[in-house]
Design a protein around this motif. Structure first.
Motif, mmCIF file in Angstrom:
data_model
loop_
_atom_site.group_PDB
_atom_site.id
_atom_site.type_symbol
_atom_site.label_atom_id
_atom_site.label_comp_id
_atom_site.label_asym_id
_atom_site.label_seq_id
_atom_site.Cartn_x
_atom_site.Cartn_y
_atom_site.Cartn_z
ATOM 1 N N ASP A 58 0.826 -1.203 0.000
ATOM 2 C CA ASP A 58 0.000 0.000 0.000
ATOM 3 C C ASP A 58 0.859 1.251 0.000
ATOM 4 O OD1 ASP A 58 -2.215 -1.636 0.126
ATOM 5 O OD2 ASP A 58 -2.491 -1.415 2.290
ATOM 6 N N LYS A 59 0.298 2.326 -0.543
ATOM 7 C CA LYS A 59 1.027 3.595 -0.627
ATOM 8 C C LYS A 59 1.368 4.157 0.748
ATOM 9 C CE LYS A 59 -0.615 4.990 -5.133
ATOM 10 N NZ LYS A 59 -1.366 5.954 -5.914
ATOM 11 N N GLU A 60 0.603 3.807 1.760
ATOM 12 C CA GLU A 60 0.887 4.327 3.098
ATOM 13 C C GLU A 60 2.222 3.825 3.648
ATOM 14 O OE1 GLU A 60 -1.790 3.088 6.238
ATOM 15 O OE2 GLU A 60 -2.042 1.132 5.297
ATOM 16 N N TYR A 61 2.776 2.778 3.032
ATOM 17 C CA TYR A 61 4.054 2.232 3.471
ATOM 18 C C TYR A 61 5.227 2.731 2.627
ATOM 19 C CZ TYR A 61 0.904 -1.025 5.855
ATOM 20 O OH TYR A 61 -0.078 -1.564 6.615
ATOM 21 N N SER A 62 4.991 3.638 1.710
ATOM 22 C CA SER A 62 6.055 4.091 0.810
ATOM 23 C C SER A 62 6.981 5.094 1.495
ATOM 24 C CB SER A 62 5.454 4.725 -0.451
ATOM 25 O OG SER A 62 5.009 6.035 -0.181
ATOM 26 N N ARG A 65 5.822 8.671 1.646
ATOM 27 C CA ARG A 65 4.887 8.987 2.723
ATOM 28 C C ARG A 65 5.656 9.418 3.966
ATOM 29 N NH1 ARG A 65 -0.581 7.748 3.861
ATOM 30 N NH2 ARG A 65 -0.698 7.955 1.618
ATOM 31 N N GLU A 69 5.357 13.021 5.914
ATOM 32 C CA GLU A 69 4.941 13.068 7.321
ATOM 33 C C GLU A 69 5.867 13.976 8.139
ATOM 34 O OE1 GLU A 69 2.996 8.591 7.432
ATOM 35 O OE2 GLU A 69 5.044 8.895 8.162
ATOM 36 N N PRO A 84 8.210 5.433 6.815
ATOM 37 C CA PRO A 84 6.822 5.858 6.962
ATOM 38 C C PRO A 84 6.242 5.384 8.296
ATOM 39 C CG PRO A 84 7.035 4.211 5.225
ATOM 40 C CD PRO A 84 8.406 4.488 5.739
ATOM 41 N N ALA A 86 3.216 4.540 9.148
ATOM 42 C CA ALA A 86 2.311 3.383 9.066
ATOM 43 C C ALA A 86 3.087 2.067 9.027
ATOM 44 C CB ALA A 86 1.411 3.504 7.839
#
Length: 192
Positions: A58-62, A65, A69, A84, A86
């Motif tokens: 998922d993009k939240e783990y890139s 990200r 943040e 990241p 997440a």
């Protein structure tokens, strides 16, 4: 010569020398012709055991990200390629219990501390963290240095402060959030 990358025109290199390639031609390496007449040479992938696929697609783990943040917390780009939130939070969720002590020997921007506090806010945990960061100097030309952060450790400490404050603000209506421990102590190694 191997082809050049179509993305950035960088010259690829062969994995094997000429003799090994000849020996393994049509066994381990195969070639096929592309529509444009060029040839593509690939190595066959024969796996004798199961390959673990990434669960973190998922993009939240890139990495991007993680960078955004930290930029959001500081309103500036002080750190390159932090992990990241997440990703570290998910790793903590599946590997720790609610009262574990998490040790990060390469704190960097302190994503781990941020993730520990975030997970504690979510599950009412009481995890603690120890972040270890050498007082590595920031580049004198960097935005961090220009803003008064002379070391990575100073950025790390400030992130913990800002992350804790943000977590409290984001969870202000959550029952028991006042009990969330966002404090920390700083210990410095000195000569004896």
């Amino acid at each position: 010569y191997p082809p050049k990358s179509s993305k950035n025109n960088i010259q690829f290199v062969w994995r094997w020398g000429k003799d090994k390639a000849r020996e393994n031609l049509n066994k381990e390496i195969v070639g096929y012709q592309n529509e444009d007449g060029s040839f593509r040479i690939v190595r066959k992938m024969r796996h004798t055991s199961k390959i673990v696929r990434s669960m973190f697609l998922d993009k939240e783990y890139s990495g991007r990200r993680g960078t955004s943040e930290v930029e959001d917390l500081f309103n500036a780009k002080y750190f390159t390629f932090p992990k990241p939130l997440a990703l570290i939070r998910k790793l903590l969720e599946v590997t720790t219990k609610d009262s574990d002590l998490i040790l990060d020997f390469f704190a960097g921007s302190s994503t781990t501390a941020h993730a520990v506090m975030q997970l504690n806010a979510e599950d009412n945990g009481n995890r603690k963290f120890i972040m270890v960061q050498l007082p590595e100097q920031t580049d004198e030309k960097s935005e961090a240095y220009k803003s008064g952060y002379n070391t990575i450790a100073e950025i790390s400490k400030e992130r913990i402060r800002r992350a804790g404050k943000k977590i409290l603000e984001d969870n202000a209506t959550k029952e028991g959030i006042d009990n969330l421990d966002i404090g920390f102590r700083v210990l410095k190694i000195d000569t004896t």
